[in-house]
Design an enzyme around this catalytic site. Structure first.
Site, PDB file in Angstrom:
ATOM      1  CB  CYS A   1      -2.602   6.717 -39.901  1.00 49.35           C
ATOM      2  SG  CYS A   1      -1.377   7.556 -40.862  1.00 49.35           S
TER       3      CYS A   1
ATOM      4  CD  GLU B   1      -4.277   8.336 -33.565  1.00 47.19           C
ATOM      5  OE1 GLU B   1      -3.496   7.871 -33.886  1.00 47.19           O
ATOM      6  OE2 GLU B   1      -5.378   9.147 -34.089  1.00 47.19           O
TER       7      GLU B   1
ATOM      8  CG  HIS C   1      -1.773   9.746 -36.697  1.00 48.53           C
ATOM      9  ND1 HIS C   1      -1.924   8.435 -35.928  1.00 48.53           N
ATOM     10  CD2 HIS C   1      -0.921   9.465 -37.715  1.00 48.53           C
ATOM     11  CE1 HIS C   1      -1.336   7.669 -37.055  1.00 48.53           C
ATOM     12  NE2 HIS C   1      -0.493   8.090 -37.635  1.00 48.53           N
TER      13      HIS C   1
END
Length: 307
Positions: free
Chosen positions: A142, A239, A237
């Site tokens: 990011c 994750e 993102h």
């Protein structure tokens, strides 16, 4: 992949409750193999949440990983307990003479600022330059991806008309299906985004040192690689947990920011409903491919030979 961390790290209990194998240092020392050395420069304010998310993503292949958690020295987090930072985190000065198979630079909530206005920018520049000689492969996430693209390749970021937040479909670029990072990917896959700025596909395509691997018609460039494979950039993102975008949305709502509802996220696009987790398989595959093909398969056994 067994994650080797301190037993008392809060992430341990969370991951073990999810049936993820976490290995203690004691058990790791009885196995006669060299673990991969991975450092995570955690720039997010809620460091415990972020470290848990990333450790979860690193946990799905059968090789040991030894983790070092890094924080900036020039900016102190006010959202993470000081005792946690003192116990589990190091600074760049602590590790600058070491070598790593992999290095992860996280996002940070400073997108609206010019890079040079960020108080820890000089320190981050020093770290990014150091990765060229002390890290085999660096993964940028990011804002970390935008910072890396700007520092290493002069790619500018651009302010969006409004915050981009939601789950978006992405596609692999033509003639890139054989790239190692994309092995096992579906033709169309989903990933979360949460940001106010973006980079432009045309800027990536015009740079002869970069390869655009995947993008979204709605969210723009998503996966970008340096041609030598030593640097990878993820603008979203992957994750994120199931609830992360919801927490961000309600946090901003309570602050009076009046955010848009994250797109393609809540069931029926109604924030009173449960979010839908639709990107976990992509996230797992992304991190597994990075570890396998860009780190484990090509890193030298003697790490100091990187220089």
């Amino acid at each position: 992949m067994p994650i080797i961390v301190e037993n008392s790290l809060p992430a341990c209990a969370v991951l073990e409750s999810e049936n993820i194998f976490v290995m203690t240092h004691h058990r790791a020392t009885t196995q006669h193999i060299r673990p991969l050395r991975i450092a995570i420069l955690n720039l997010m304010p809620t460091k415990i949440v972020t470290e848990t998310q990333i450790l979860r993503c690193l946990s799905n292949t059968p090789i040991q990983i030894e983790i070092d958690l890094i924080q900036t020295a020039t900016h102190k987090s006010t959202n993470t307990p000081e005792d946690h930072l003192l116990k589990f985190y190091q600074t760049f000065d602590d590790i600058k003479d070491q070598y790593y198979d992999g290095f992860i630079i996280t996002g940070a909530p400073v997108e609206k600022m010019d890079f040079e206005e960020v108080d820890y920018w000089p320190e981050l520049v020093e770290i990014m330059e150091w990765t060229k000689t002390h890290v085999h492969s660096t993964l940028h996430i990011c804002w970390g991806a935008q910072a890396g693209l700007y520092y290493h390749y002069g790619i500018q970021k651009h302010l969006l008309p409004k915050k981009l937040a939601g789950i978006y479909k992405h596609h692999i670029m033509p003639n890139r299906t054989n790239e190692s990072l994309l092995r096992g990917f579906d033709d169309v896959f989903k990933a979360p985004h949460s940001r106010y700025t973006t980079v432009l596909s045309e800027d990536i395509l015009c740079n002869h040192n970069l390869i655009l691997l995947a993008e979204s018609y709605e969210a723009g460039p998503y996966l970008i690689a340096a041609k030598n494979g030593r640097q990878l950039f993820v603008t979203g993102h992957s994750e994120y947990d199931k609830e992360t975008l919801a927490k961000e949305y309600f946090r901003d709502l309570h602050k009076g920011i009046h955010p848009d509802i994250p797109e393609n996220y809540f069931d029926g696009d109604d924030p009173h409903n449960e979010p839908r987790l639709s990107w976990r398989s992509h996230s797992t595959l992304l991190f597994t491919n990075w570890l396998n093909y860009y780190v484990y398969q090509s890193t030298p056994y003697e790490l100091n030979s990187l220089i």
